[in-house]
Enzyme design. Structure first.
Site, PDB file in Angstrom:
ATOM      1  N   CYS A   1      36.218  36.264 -33.362  1.00 49.39           N
ATOM      2  CA  CYS A   1      35.998  37.652 -33.781  1.00 49.39           C
ATOM      3  C   CYS A   1      35.785  38.560 -32.565  1.00 49.39           C
ATOM      4  CB  CYS A   1      34.801  37.713 -34.733  1.00 49.39           C
ATOM      5  SG  CYS A   1      34.248  39.377 -35.138  1.00 49.39           S
TER       6      CYS A   1
ATOM      7  N   CYS B   1      32.808  41.014 -32.778  1.00 49.88           N
ATOM      8  CA  CYS B   1      31.545  40.286 -32.636  1.00 49.88           C
ATOM      9  C   CYS B   1      31.145  40.190 -31.167  1.00 49.88           C
ATOM     10  CB  CYS B   1      31.661  38.878 -33.221  1.00 49.88           C
ATOM     11  SG  CYS B   1      32.020  38.799 -34.991  1.00 49.88           S
TER      12      CYS B   1
END
Length: 303
Positions: free
Chosen positions: A62, A65
């Protein structure tokens, strides 16, 4: 926002976690940033009775993230033990991912005395993270969760020296209103801040968040979904469910619902839906891939 998280299956876990996972609440911690697992989460819930716990749901693949996590870690350490950050790799911990209904990440949720409190989804600016953490500490204090965890990090010693400068007056006014549940006054304060500086990104984000809080606090999830199912072209009914979805972390569901509604409405009835979409885009962040995708679809529907 109730119903967005179901932690019932994770409350009764073994007291002793595997090596390298969350530490026990008694005694000093090596750090205020820990890795939480399906097995150790019962211990995290217990710690949330002493200090608020911020849960960062992420994955190695991700990109957003990786932008958000270092910011959250930095802000947590600066608070010197007043908050614990529990990092959850959703790929390695499917029960936690399911319990938090983490359909999209990054997703950040707080725990206060074992109860979940949604914070935000998507990568957000550092100042917005700081403002949400400040709100979290206020809510925790209202619920009697005001402890401090002893830990061995050097950051704790320098926390006071690195204290944040005071908030701008209108932002502080908004926070004070949020603390007592007066969302209307908070909205007014943020609107004044934007009147003074239309490019105040923190005021834009804060206004969107408090408007969302104001709307969802009056809603019942089951009733809202039933009303939306019964009237697919009822704009307000679809707005209600989209708000609940966004507050619960179901960002793509919220965008998809409103884009489908936009596509079905006559052109002279579309403006409120477009405006609500733009407002929700601002909550998640322009760089978030879900926002980019939704904006592209909205553009295709407009032209």
């Amino acid at each position: 926002m109730r119903g967005a998280v179901d932690l019932s299956s994770l409350r009764n876990r073994p007291a002793a976690p595997p090596s390298g996972t969350a530490p026990a609440p008694a005694g000093p911690l090596a750090d205020v940033v820990v890795d939480a697992t399906d097995e150790s989460f019962g211990q995290i819930l217990e710690i949330s009775r002493t200090v608020p716990v911020v849960v960062d749901l992420w994955a190695e693949w991700c990109g957003p993230c990786k932008q958000l996590s270092p910011i959250i870690e930095k802000v947590t350490r600066e608070l010197g033990g007043r908050v614990l950050l529990a990092k959850v790799d959703v790929d390695a911990n499917p029960q936690l991912a399911q319990g938090f209904r983490a359909q999209s990440i990054p997703m950040v949720v707080a725990l206060i005395a074992g109860q979940p409190v949604p914070m935000f989804t998507g990568a957000v600016p550092e100042q917005q993270v700081r403002e949400v953490f400040a709100q979290l500490l206020q809510v925790a204090a209202q619920n009697g969760v005001t402890g401090t965890l002893p830990f061995g990090g050097a950051e704790a010693e320098g926390a006071d020296a690195d204290a944040e400068p005071p908030l701008p007056p209108l932002h502080a006014e908004a926070f004070a209103a949020i603390e007592v549940g007066d969302y209307a006054a908070a909205i007014t304060a943020y609107e004044k801040a934007l009147a003074e500086n239309p490019r105040d990104e923190d005021a834009i984000a804060g206004l969107g968040q408090v408007r969302l809080l104001d709307r969802v606090q009056k809603l019942d999830l089951q009733q809202a979904r039933a009303a939306a199912a019964a009237a697919p072209l009822d704009v307000q009914a679809q707005f209600d469910v989209a708000d609940l979805d966004l507050a619960g972390g179901h960002v793509e569901d919220a965008f998809g619902r409103l884009l489908d509604l936009f596509a079905q409405l006559p052109s002279d009835q579309r403006t409120p839906v477009r405006e609500r979409l733009v407002e929700l885009f601002g909550l998640i962040g322009a760089a978030d891939p879900r926002v980019v995708s939704a904006r592209n679809r909205l553009s295709s529907l407009l032209f």
